[in-house]
Design a protein around this motif. Structure first.
Motif, PDB file in Angstrom:
ATOM      1  N   THR A 234       0.831  -1.204   0.000  1.00  0.00           N
ATOM      2  CA  THR A 234       0.000   0.000   0.000  1.00  0.00           C
ATOM      3  C   THR A 234       0.864   1.252   0.000  1.00  0.00           C
ATOM      4  OG1 THR A 234      -1.742  -1.157   1.210  1.00  0.00           O
ATOM      5  CG2 THR A 234      -1.812   1.243   1.231  1.00  0.00           C
ATOM      6  N   THR A 235       0.509   2.217  -0.862  1.00  0.00           N
ATOM      7  CA  THR A 235       1.269   3.462  -0.973  1.00  0.00           C
ATOM      8  C   THR A 235       0.301   4.638  -1.101  1.00  0.00           C
ATOM      9  OG1 THR A 235       2.998   2.274  -2.180  1.00  0.00           O
ATOM     10  CG2 THR A 235       3.079   4.670  -2.226  1.00  0.00           C
ATOM     11  N   PRO A 236       0.437   5.673  -0.248  1.00  0.00           N
ATOM     12  CA  PRO A 236      -0.375   6.877  -0.433  1.00  0.00           C
ATOM     13  C   PRO A 236       0.197   7.739  -1.574  1.00  0.00           C
ATOM     14  CG  PRO A 236       1.075   7.133   1.456  1.00  0.00           C
ATOM     15  CD  PRO A 236       1.283   5.741   0.960  1.00  0.00           C
ATOM     16  N   VAL A 237      -0.676   8.234  -2.416  1.00  0.00           N
ATOM     17  CA  VAL A 237      -0.254   9.055  -3.551  1.00  0.00           C
ATOM     18  C   VAL A 237      -1.052  10.355  -3.522  1.00  0.00           C
ATOM     19  CG1 VAL A 237      -0.026   9.201  -6.057  1.00  0.00           C
ATOM     20  CG2 VAL A 237       0.267   6.990  -4.904  1.00  0.00           C
ATOM     21  N   LEU A 238      -0.340  11.491  -3.387  1.00  0.00           N
ATOM     22  CA  LEU A 238      -1.012  12.787  -3.315  1.00  0.00           C
ATOM     23  C   LEU A 238      -0.633  13.657  -4.507  1.00  0.00           C
ATOM     24  CD1 LEU A 238      -0.592  11.924  -0.099  1.00  0.00           C
ATOM     25  CD2 LEU A 238      -1.630  14.167   0.208  1.00  0.00           C
ATOM     26  N   ASP A 239      -1.605  14.452  -4.962  1.00  0.00           N
ATOM     27  CA  ASP A 239      -1.370  15.390  -6.055  1.00  0.00           C
ATOM     28  C   ASP A 239      -2.270  16.600  -5.866  1.00  0.00           C
ATOM     29  OD1 ASP A 239      -0.236  16.445  -8.288  1.00  0.00           O
ATOM     30  OD2 ASP A 239      -0.910  14.873  -9.662  1.00  0.00           O
ATOM     31  N   LEU A 240      -1.986  17.624  -6.627  1.00  0.00           N
ATOM     32  CA  LEU A 240      -2.748  18.874  -6.515  1.00  0.00           C
ATOM     33  C   LEU A 240      -3.190  19.314  -7.893  1.00  0.00           C
ATOM     34  CD1 LEU A 240      -3.668  21.196  -4.595  1.00  0.00           C
ATOM     35  CD2 LEU A 240      -1.563  22.366  -5.214  1.00  0.00           C
ATOM     36  N   SER A 265       6.539  18.528  -3.305  1.00  0.00           N
ATOM     37  CA  SER A 265       7.818  18.659  -2.592  1.00  0.00           C
ATOM     38  C   SER A 265       7.588  18.852  -1.101  1.00  0.00           C
ATOM     39  CB  SER A 265       8.618  19.837  -3.157  1.00  0.00           C
ATOM     40  OG  SER A 265       8.940  19.624  -4.516  1.00  0.00           O
ATOM     41  N   MET A 266       6.555  19.643  -0.747  1.00  0.00           N
ATOM     42  CA  MET A 266       6.241  19.856   0.669  1.00  0.00           C
ATOM     43  C   MET A 266       5.814  18.553   1.341  1.00  0.00           C
ATOM     44  SD  MET A 266       4.410  23.528   1.321  1.00  0.00           S
ATOM     45  CE  MET A 266       2.999  23.164   0.291  1.00  0.00           C
ATOM     46  N   VAL A 267       5.054  17.715   0.615  1.00  0.00           N
ATOM     47  CA  VAL A 267       4.619  16.439   1.179  1.00  0.00           C
ATOM     48  C   VAL A 267       5.826  15.585   1.538  1.00  0.00           C
ATOM     49  CG1 VAL A 267       3.451  14.265   0.664  1.00  0.00           C
ATOM     50  CG2 VAL A 267       2.378  16.429   0.038  1.00  0.00           C
ATOM     51  N   LEU A 268       6.819  15.551   0.643  1.00  0.00           N
ATOM     52  CA  LEU A 268       8.021  14.757   0.899  1.00  0.00           C
ATOM     53  C   LEU A 268       8.848  15.346   2.034  1.00  0.00           C
ATOM     54  CD1 LEU A 268       9.145  14.019  -2.776  1.00  0.00           C
ATOM     55  CD2 LEU A 268       8.016  12.457  -1.185  1.00  0.00           C
ATOM     56  N   LEU A 270       7.774  17.809   4.529  1.00  0.00           N
ATOM     57  CA  LEU A 270       7.095  18.109   5.790  1.00  0.00           C
ATOM     58  C   LEU A 270       6.124  17.018   6.246  1.00  0.00           C
ATOM     59  CD1 LEU A 270       6.226  21.868   5.093  1.00  0.00           C
ATOM     60  CD2 LEU A 270       8.245  20.966   6.247  1.00  0.00           C
ATOM     61  N   GLY A 271       5.681  16.188   5.317  1.00  0.00           N
ATOM     62  CA  GLY A 271       4.637  15.221   5.647  1.00  0.00           C
ATOM     63  C   GLY A 271       3.292  15.687   5.110  1.00  0.00           C
ATOM     64  N   ILE A 272       2.335  14.784   5.080  1.00  0.00           N
ATOM     65  CA  ILE A 272       1.045  15.064   4.453  1.00  0.00           C
ATOM     66  C   ILE A 272       0.278  16.163   5.181  1.00  0.00           C
ATOM     67  CG2 ILE A 272      -1.217  14.085   3.887  1.00  0.00           C
ATOM     68  CD1 ILE A 272       0.187  11.391   3.493  1.00  0.00           C
ATOM     69  N   GLU A 273       0.125  16.039   6.491  1.00  0.00           N
ATOM     70  CA  GLU A 273      -0.704  16.987   7.243  1.00  0.00           C
ATOM     71  C   GLU A 273      -0.115  18.396   7.209  1.00  0.00           C
ATOM     72  OE1 GLU A 273       0.384  14.152   8.307  1.00  0.00           O
ATOM     73  OE2 GLU A 273      -1.341  12.897   8.800  1.00  0.00           O
ATOM     74  N   ALA A 274       1.186  18.508   7.421  1.00  0.00           N
ATOM     75  CA  ALA A 274       1.820  19.834   7.423  1.00  0.00           C
ATOM     76  C   ALA A 274       1.745  20.481   6.048  1.00  0.00           C
ATOM     77  CB  ALA A 274       3.275  19.712   7.881  1.00  0.00           C
ATOM     78  N   ALA A 275       1.922  19.695   4.982  1.00  0.00           N
ATOM     79  CA  ALA A 275       1.837  20.244   3.629  1.00  0.00           C
ATOM     80  C   ALA A 275       0.424  20.744   3.333  1.00  0.00           C
ATOM     81  CB  ALA A 275       2.245  19.174   2.621  1.00  0.00           C
ATOM     82  N   MET A 276      -0.590  19.984   3.753  1.00  0.00           N
ATOM     83  CA  MET A 276      -1.964  20.406   3.527  1.00  0.00           C
ATOM     84  C   MET A 276      -2.286  21.660   4.331  1.00  0.00           C
ATOM     85  SD  MET A 276      -3.923  16.705   3.470  1.00  0.00           S
ATOM     86  CE  MET A 276      -5.535  17.434   3.276  1.00  0.00           C
ATOM     87  N   GLU A 277      -1.810  21.714   5.571  1.00  0.00           N
ATOM     88  CA  GLU A 277      -2.059  22.887   6.423  1.00  0.00           C
ATOM     89  C   GLU A 277      -1.453  24.143   5.812  1.00  0.00           C
ATOM     90  OE1 GLU A 277      -3.426  24.457  10.260  1.00  0.00           O
ATOM     91  OE2 GLU A 277      -2.910  22.333  10.219  1.00  0.00           O
ATOM     92  N   ASN A 278      -0.226  24.064   5.336  1.00  0.00           N
ATOM     93  CA  ASN A 278       0.421  25.220   4.733  1.00  0.00           C
ATOM     94  C   ASN A 278      -0.330  25.681   3.483  1.00  0.00           C
ATOM     95  OD1 ASN A 278       2.442  25.317   6.642  1.00  0.00           O
ATOM     96  ND2 ASN A 278       3.903  24.119   5.455  1.00  0.00           N
ATOM     97  N   LEU A 279      -0.784  24.741   2.681  1.00  0.00           N
ATOM     98  CA  LEU A 279      -1.522  25.096   1.477  1.00  0.00           C
ATOM     99  C   LEU A 279      -2.840  25.775   1.804  1.00  0.00           C
ATOM    100  CD1 LEU A 279      -1.452  24.924  -1.619  1.00  0.00           C
ATOM    101  CD2 LEU A 279      -2.652  22.742  -1.435  1.00  0.00           C
ATOM    102  N   ILE A 280      -3.541  25.256   2.799  1.00  0.00           N
ATOM    103  CA  ILE A 280      -4.820  25.848   3.215  1.00  0.00           C
ATOM    104  C   ILE A 280      -4.619  27.280   3.715  1.00  0.00           C
ATOM    105  CG2 ILE A 280      -6.693  25.713   4.910  1.00  0.00           C
ATOM    106  CD1 ILE A 280      -6.435  22.661   4.758  1.00  0.00           C
ATOM    107  N   LYS A 281      -3.540  27.508   4.462  1.00  0.00           N
ATOM    108  CA  LYS A 281      -3.267  28.852   4.971  1.00  0.00           C
ATOM    109  C   LYS A 281      -2.960  29.816   3.842  1.00  0.00           C
ATOM    110  CE  LYS A 281      -1.638  27.502   9.576  1.00  0.00           C
ATOM    111  NZ  LYS A 281      -0.481  27.438  10.503  1.00  0.00           N
TER     112      LYS A 281
END
Length: 284
Positions: A234-240, A265-268, A270-281
């Motif tokens: 199993t592998t999580p795959v994120l994109d925007l 790059s942020m996902v790699l 900072l991690g998934i949650e931190a990358a999403m938080e920064n994008l939302i802000k």
């Protein structure tokens, strides 16, 4: 004694023996029907057992060793459920064939792993020799709600073909853990930023949409797939994905085209949650 009367008695005895044999076999089949109850039913049974023990002992406490054993079993069960996410709601088995060195049993099992439910049906063949006892799973059938995930469907088909239950439980635990982690993450950000985050497919979907109320037509879609291959890895795959009006691109958002790459790059980094938080802000 008259020989005719003797033969009648012999016939009756033989008939009774046959009836006893049939009843014994039926009783053994019933005894082999095993059911695992829900957590609520287990707690009720436990309370009933404790009341009986207190009544039998006339107010005295249960033996300390029995209490320690019960608490230890409860602790182990709770730990395993938290570690794997599995909860079994029912299980039954029935013996289809039994000889001196060969036993065939049919099993039915249902339960859930985190929020993913499943049902299994299979036959277990047990062969016994002087050296060892060997077992094999045959006629395996798996039903689980995996939506339109083709990866999960292919994995289930492979497990059914090879009868590998260990691979199924191990891989399902990992997949369901990521599935639950994604659900909780989406819920967290929807609760924290309700004016920015929307969930078009609900918490069970694989993407969220970010909108800036002040910029009409501006959207960012975070896609979070959980890929499972045929072997169960199993592998999580994120994109925007971006949706930006042309006038916005021309004025202040000329670098929006680079945002998807920067997000990955942020996902790699900072991690998934931190990358999403920064994008939302940033969108906010």
């Amino acid at each position: 004694m008259d020989s005719n009367i003797y033969e009648v008695y012999q016939d009756e005895i033989q008939a009774l023996q046959e009836e006893i044999k049939l009843l014994t076999e039926k009783y053994e089949d019933i005894q082999q029907e095993i059911t695992f109850f829900s957590e609520e039913e287990i707690l009720k049974s436990k309370e009933s057992f404790q009341r009986e023990m207190q009544g039998d002992s006339k107010g005295q406490e249960c033996p300390s060793d029995l209490k320690v054993q019960l608490e230890s079993l409860e602790t182990d069960l709770s730990f395993l459920m938290k570690l794997t996410g599995f909860q079994f709601t029912s299980h039954s088995k029935k013996t289809l064939e039994k000889t001196g060195d060969r036993t065939v049993q049919k099993h039915r099992l249902s339960g859930s792993c985190y929020s993913l439910s499943f049902q299994l049906e299979f036959q277990l063949l047990e062969m016994q020799s002087k050296e060892k006892v060997s077992t094999a799973v045959t006629d395996l059938s798996i039903i689980m709600k995996s939506g339109e995930d083709s990866g999960v469907s292919k994995f289930v088909s492979s497990v059914e073909e090879h009868g590998n239950l260990i691979t199924f439980f191990r891989s399902l635990s990992t997949y369901a853990e990521w599935y639950e982690h994604r659900r909780r993450t989406f819920l967290h950000f929807k609760t924290k930023y309700p004016e920015v985050v929307t969930l078009p497919e609900g918490l069970q979907g694989d993407y969220i949409v970010l909108r800036n109320p002040k910029l009409s037509g501006f959207e960012l879609m975070i896609v979070w797939k959980i890929h499972m291959d045929k072997e169960g890895s199993t592998t999580p795959v994120l994109d925007l994905l971006t949706k930006v009006p042309e006038q916005v691109l021309e004025q202040k958002m000329a670098r929006v085209g680079n945002v998807p790459a920067q997000f990955r790059s942020m996902v790699l980094l900072l991690g998934i949650e931190a990358a999403m938080e920064n994008l939302i802000k940033v969108v906010k």
